[in-house]
Design an enzyme around this catalytic site. Sequence first.
Site, PDB file in Angstrom:
ATOM      1  N   LYS A  90       0.806  -1.223   0.000  1.00 26.58           N
ATOM      2  CA  LYS A  90       0.000   0.000   0.000  1.00 26.58           C
ATOM      3  C   LYS A  90       0.841   1.275   0.000  1.00 26.58           C
ATOM      4  CE  LYS A  90      -4.495  -1.528   1.404  1.00 26.58           C
ATOM      5  NZ  LYS A  90      -4.368  -2.940   1.850  1.00 26.58           N
ATOM      6  N   GLU A 112      -9.812   6.782   3.676  1.00 29.89           N
ATOM      7  CA  GLU A 112     -10.693   5.808   4.308  1.00 29.89           C
ATOM      8  C   GLU A 112      -9.860   4.583   4.635  1.00 29.89           C
ATOM      9  OE1 GLU A 112     -10.215   5.815   1.030  1.00 29.89           O
ATOM     10  OE2 GLU A 112      -9.731   3.676   0.864  1.00 29.89           O
ATOM     11  N   SER A 378       1.412  -9.852  -1.058  1.00 28.90           N
ATOM     12  CA  SER A 378       1.092  -8.422  -0.924  1.00 28.90           C
ATOM     13  C   SER A 378       1.487  -7.837   0.422  1.00 28.90           C
ATOM     14  CB  SER A 378      -0.402  -8.193  -1.183  1.00 28.90           C
ATOM     15  OG  SER A 378      -1.186  -9.036  -0.359  1.00 28.90           O
TER      16      SER A 378
END
Length: 401
Positions: A90, A112, A378
């Site tokens: 991310k 968010e 990930s």
Amino acid sequence: MKSYLVDDKGFYGEYGGAYVPEILYATVENLRKQYLDILETKEFQDEYAALLRDYVGRPSPLYYARRMSEKYGCHLYLKREDLNHTGAHKINNTIGQILLAKKMGKTRIIAETGAGQHGVATATVCALMDMPCVVYQGALDVERQSTNVERMKMLGAEVRPVTSGNATLKDATNEAIRDWCCHPSDTFYIIGSTVGPHPYPDLVARLQSVISKEIKEQLMEKIGRDYPDYLMACVGGGSNAAGTVYHYVDDEHVGIILAEAGGKGADSGHTAATIHAGSMGILHGARTLVMQTADGQIVEAESISAGLDYPGIGPMHANLAKQRRATVLSINDDEAVRAAYELTRLEGIIPALESAHAIAALDKVRFKPDDVVVLTVSGRGDKDVETYLANKNMTNLTTRP
Ligand SMILES: *Cc1c(COP(=O)(O)O)cnc(C)c1O
């Protein structure tokens, strides 16, 4: 040539677009007009590359997983996004978006978050860039994900719990959009996945595309050709998958296998498998597949993995599935937990629960012995260790003496 990347109107086939309230039109349009020009400047490219290298720790390794390769009868390489600063892919996106926000003269950041991973990645870059940061998170998630809430607070972000609806990610997103409507001129909304109105899906895919750029270079160095036979990744909103496939998506020699979260089963009514269980709708500014009732109410997504728990899917992935460019497999909670234990015991890598869905998909594909498979891990599983231990009964492992 046929392309699976975004078209000039912001669509991927019939999916995508920008369905935003009137009051946000100018803001989104302004972003659309500027993002490519800014991303392509040398100044942006240099700053972004330097931060990815020195702050995030890129390039992330491409690791040949010998024991897993033997088990699945292929050559399996793991793209180690779990080794990035803050523990997942991310941060590739939040670093890029905050640089863009600064170049656009924005002075306040909102985001968010569901499980808190994107909130932490955003709060991290806001600390780095000295920008005020407000993170909207469902009140239920604030309770369930207290460690990440504390990390965000320590990083200096304000976490605003959202009590409307089911008090989870979809409601937090609605609230972030509401905030954005009130402060369109000074506020930049850092969206955490390849979702939302155009240009966000394309912006996030481009920022994550560093993953496939590195895979090309690393494969060339390791095997003397720059493409694999298969790429594999998990999909929540779709950002790590988009980054993994970006530079290969129009090369049909490379197979794409996506793993979405089946929860208790794609047809059980307790699922986050949006591509299997969803239908066309509009969610958070884009036309895409959505899990909804017959009259269009959003159905809550359910998965053991908080990061895959979203009732929508990025428009790029909806189109890849529709066009059969990607094979989409639904992986249930118990399969993901088993796969996580397997990777842990065979390779000494504890994956995030999200990533474990991609690993579980290995068991559903028949590979040829020469196939080169690149699977993106990930994120790391530190945040999930409690869940893994609590669900060990889903595996048939006994504790080693
Ligand atoms: C958030 C998250 C995901 C899901 O998001 P995508 O946008 O689909 O990549 C997957 N893995 C990890 C570790 C995450 O934190």
